[in-house]
Structures are given as C-alpha cells and as structure tokens.
Design an enzyme around this catalytic site. Sequence first.
Site, short mmCIF file in Angstrom:
data_model
loop_
_atom_site.label_atom_id
_atom_site.label_comp_id
_atom_site.label_asym_id
_atom_site.label_seq_id
_atom_site.Cartn_x
_atom_site.Cartn_y
_atom_site.Cartn_z
N LYS A 58 51.80 49.73 69.82
CA LYS A 58 51.61 49.39 71.35
C LYS A 58 53.21 49.90 71.91
O LYS A 58 53.35 50.46 73.02
CB LYS A 58 51.75 47.89 71.85
CG LYS A 58 50.36 47.37 71.38
CD LYS A 58 50.40 45.67 71.38
CE LYS A 58 48.86 45.22 71.20
NZ LYS A 58 48.86 43.54 71.10
N SER A 74 54.11 43.64 69.96
CA SER A 74 53.57 42.68 69.23
C SER A 74 52.42 42.44 69.19
O SER A 74 51.42 42.75 69.91
CB SER A 74 54.32 41.25 69.65
OG SER A 74 53.98 40.18 68.75
N ASP A 75 51.62 42.00 67.71
CA ASP A 75 50.20 42.01 67.89
C ASP A 75 50.06 40.72 66.84
O ASP A 75 50.84 40.55 65.96
CB ASP A 75 49.68 43.15 67.39
CG ASP A 75 48.18 42.92 67.47
OD1 ASP A 75 47.37 43.26 68.45
OD2 ASP A 75 47.40 42.79 66.39
N GLN A 76 48.64 39.98 67.14
CA GLN A 76 48.65 38.68 66.29
C GLN A 76 47.29 38.99 65.73
O GLN A 76 46.45 39.09 66.35
CB GLN A 76 48.79 37.56 67.07
CG GLN A 76 48.67 36.29 66.27
CD GLN A 76 49.04 35.12 67.26
OE1 GLN A 76 48.05 34.46 67.66
NE2 GLN A 76 49.95 34.42 66.84
N ALA A 111 52.66 39.99 64.21
CA ALA A 111 53.58 41.24 63.79
C ALA A 111 54.46 41.70 65.12
O ALA A 111 54.21 41.46 66.18
CB ALA A 111 52.93 42.52 63.38
#
Length: 202
Positions: A58, A74-76, A111
């Site tokens: 991203k 960010s990623d979850q 993350a």
Amino acid sequence: MIPNSSPLRLILASSSSYRRELLSRLQLPFEVAVPDLDERPLDGESPSATALRLAHAKAEAVLQRFPGSLVIGSDQVATLDGAQIGKPGNHANALLQLQTMRGRQVIFHTALCLLDGRGATPHAQIEDVQTLVTVRDLPDAELDAYLRIEQPYDCAGSAKNEGLGIAILERIDSTDPTALTGLPLIALTGMLRRAGAVFFNT
C-alpha cells in the site's frame, strides 16, 4: 513538523476513516491517498506475512504516485486457529464470525510500514504489532442485537473495540492500544521520530 531541506509530504495510504482519525491525533499535517491493489492473501501465506506484505505494498503504491513523500501503509489480519478472518461484509457473515469466535482468543496482526521516499532508494520501516482479543461467550441474541446496532461489517472480526463492540470483548492484550483499531500509534511515532519527526517544539 518534519524538518527537511525541502517540503515533505506525509501521506496516509488508506481509505480507512479509522486510520485517518487515529493519525490526526498526532497533530502532524498529512494527506490521504487510497492505494489500488488486490488485498487477497497468497496461497500458503501466513497471516503475519499477509499483513506485512500488504502494508508495504500500500505504501509503495502511493509512493509511486507521490515520489519524495513519507508514506504510511497499514494492514490488519485477524486469525483464529491460524485461519484468516476477513471483513464480514454483511450481517449473516458477521454473526457467523462472532459465533465462531465467542469464548475464544483471536489474534490480530496489525502491520505498519513507513516508507521514506526522500532518498535515492526508498527506505522502509516495518513492524507487525499483535493484539490478543478474547471474545465473551455470549448468546446468539446478544451478538445479533450488537450487530444490528453498530453494523461493523467493514471490520475484521465483526466488532468495533472503539465503540459498543467493547461490550462483547472480555480481554485485550497488546503493547500498542491503538493497534486493534487499525493504526499502531506507539510504533508509528517511533518510526516517525527516526525519520525526523518533531512532536513537541521546545
């Protein structure tokens, strides 16, 4: 502000209103750009690896559009028994998620990537902040009633801990209390400081 010889653009690579609200708490000027990429996990990819890869991807996608910027990605990924739990998308899927999770512990991998594009080669700081969430063992009627009130269908795990969803949670264990909402601010402020951010003018 972030000192530099030339003006710096701080960009949040996300469409999430939750991440936008969290980042605004730091009182640093920033812009928002939505990355366009496939967020599906790869075959055989671990939950942590998925979250880390997507956070970096991203940030990288947005940096390509805005070179010379400092980009936050960010990623979850939520997991139960090692299996990934995605965003439910609708009421039926959300109820099924909560029924599966009740009385059990779910691991959320949030993350974070700070990609610094000011140099000749982009420099990435990246981290996976884990949060352990224990869901209360509640009857179907309560779970259904919660979902109809808050409708958290865009949230992995089908609950908004920053809202009424906190009432269906029994325990949250994390080194970074904002990680579960989607943007780990403790980790991020450390990264920003290393990139030259100044939060308090003295």
